[in-house]
Design an enzyme around this catalytic site. Structure first.
Site, PDB file in Angstrom:
ATOM      1  N   VAL A   9      12.023  -1.901   9.852  1.00 26.97           N
ATOM      2  CA  VAL A   9      11.844  -2.961  10.405  1.00 26.97           C
ATOM      3  C   VAL A   9      11.234  -3.976   9.424  1.00 26.97           C
ATOM      4  O   VAL A   9      10.222  -3.499   8.852  1.00 26.97           O
ATOM      5  CB  VAL A   9      11.159  -2.988  12.011  1.00 26.97           C
ATOM      6  CG1 VAL A   9      12.101  -2.071  12.779  1.00 26.97           C
ATOM      7  CG2 VAL A   9       9.855  -2.213  11.994  1.00 26.97           C
ATOM      8  N   SER A  10      11.342  -5.103   9.729  1.00 26.50           N
ATOM      9  CA  SER A  10      10.687  -6.133   8.930  1.00 26.50           C
ATOM     10  C   SER A  10       9.240  -6.407   9.121  1.00 26.50           C
ATOM     11  O   SER A  10       8.463  -6.656   7.876  1.00 26.50           O
ATOM     12  CB  SER A  10      11.413  -7.674   8.640  1.00 26.50           C
ATOM     13  OG  SER A  10      12.919  -7.276   8.273  1.00 26.50           O
ATOM     14  N   THR A  11       8.965  -6.582  10.323  1.00 28.81           N
ATOM     15  CA  THR A  11       7.277  -6.474  10.613  1.00 28.81           C
ATOM     16  C   THR A  11       6.965  -5.708  11.341  1.00 28.81           C
ATOM     17  O   THR A  11       7.586  -4.928  12.216  1.00 28.81           O
ATOM     18  CB  THR A  11       7.354  -8.065  11.229  1.00 28.81           C
ATOM     19  OG1 THR A  11       7.978  -8.100  12.321  1.00 28.81           O
ATOM     20  CG2 THR A  11       7.828  -9.316  10.281  1.00 28.81           C
ATOM     21  N   GLN A  14       7.714  -5.866  15.092  1.00 30.93           N
ATOM     22  CA  GLN A  14       9.096  -5.386  15.530  1.00 30.93           C
ATOM     23  C   GLN A  14       9.246  -3.964  15.819  1.00 30.93           C
ATOM     24  O   GLN A  14       8.430  -3.046  15.383  1.00 30.93           O
ATOM     25  CB  GLN A  14      10.176  -5.581  14.414  1.00 30.93           C
ATOM     26  CG  GLN A  14      10.506  -7.383  14.086  1.00 30.93           C
ATOM     27  CD  GLN A  14      11.732  -7.290  13.054  1.00 30.93           C
ATOM     28  OE1 GLN A  14      11.519  -6.599  11.955  1.00 30.93           O
ATOM     29  NE2 GLN A  14      12.178  -8.396  13.153  1.00 30.93           N
TER      30      GLN A  14
END
Length: 193
Positions: A9-11, A14
């Site tokens: 996941v990007s962050t 998330q």
């Protein structure tokens, strides 16, 4: 041999549960029970991710022969990195499967399709950045842009903890993982960026 289930996941904010659910469905449906999970929370712009690096090492050591991902862009959003990684893995006899795209990337056709998908992922990333830059420029013109989120911390996370962990000899990646933050945030807390 182990099957690797790779999630990114990007962050930190998330949730990876949706990806995990789809991967579990595929694994169960294909009778795979010897699974090792690798979960990263960070950008797909580069390959500097602790669990990705661990996966690479396990592939190099020959313990992983199949990599299952939610979508190919979970591996990389950079065309060159994505193709190089996939080509390297396929060259080592590793099977790579994208569950939601219903694609198995072995063989010449798989490489061609992967190249197109990596190019699309990179284009999406660049388009997102362009939209963001346009939005920032418009906000600046209106006088409402105050800059990014510098100086903010994740609720309950203390920058002093990052300094303690660094003194104990932990790497930026280890500090980020221990605190549930990104590596760039860990570096910011430590005054490196």
């Amino acid at each position: 041999m182990t099957t690797a289930a790779y999630v990114r996941v990007s962050t930190v904010g998330q949730n990876e549960s949706g990806q995990r659910r789809k991967l579990r469905e595929w694994l169960k449906g294909n009778g795979v029970d010897n699974v090792r999970w690798y979960v990263d929370k960070g950008t797909g712009d580069n390959l500097d991710r602790p669990q990705f690096e661990k996966l690479q090492q396990d592939i190099f050591n020959g313990t992983v022969k199949t990599v299952v991902v939610f979508k190919l862009d979970r591996l990389s959003r950079d065309l060159a990195d994505g193709i190089a990684t996939l080509t390297d893995w396929l060259g080592k006899g590793v099977r790579v499967v994208s569950v939601t795209q219903q694609l198995d990337f072995s063989g010449a056709t798989g490489k061609l399709v992967a190249a197109v998908l990596f190019a699309v992922a990179e284009m999406e990333q660049e388009t997102r950045r362009e939209r963001q830059a346009v939005g920032i420029a418009a906000a600046k013109e209106r006088g409402v842009y105050k800059g990014g989120v510098k100086g903010r911390t994740k609720k309950g996370v203390k920058p002093a903890r990052a300094k303690q962990l660094r003194k104990q000899g932990l790497t930026y990646a280890e500090i980020a993982e221990a605190m549930g933050i990104s590596q760039s945030t860990a570096r910011r807390y430590l005054g490196v960026i």
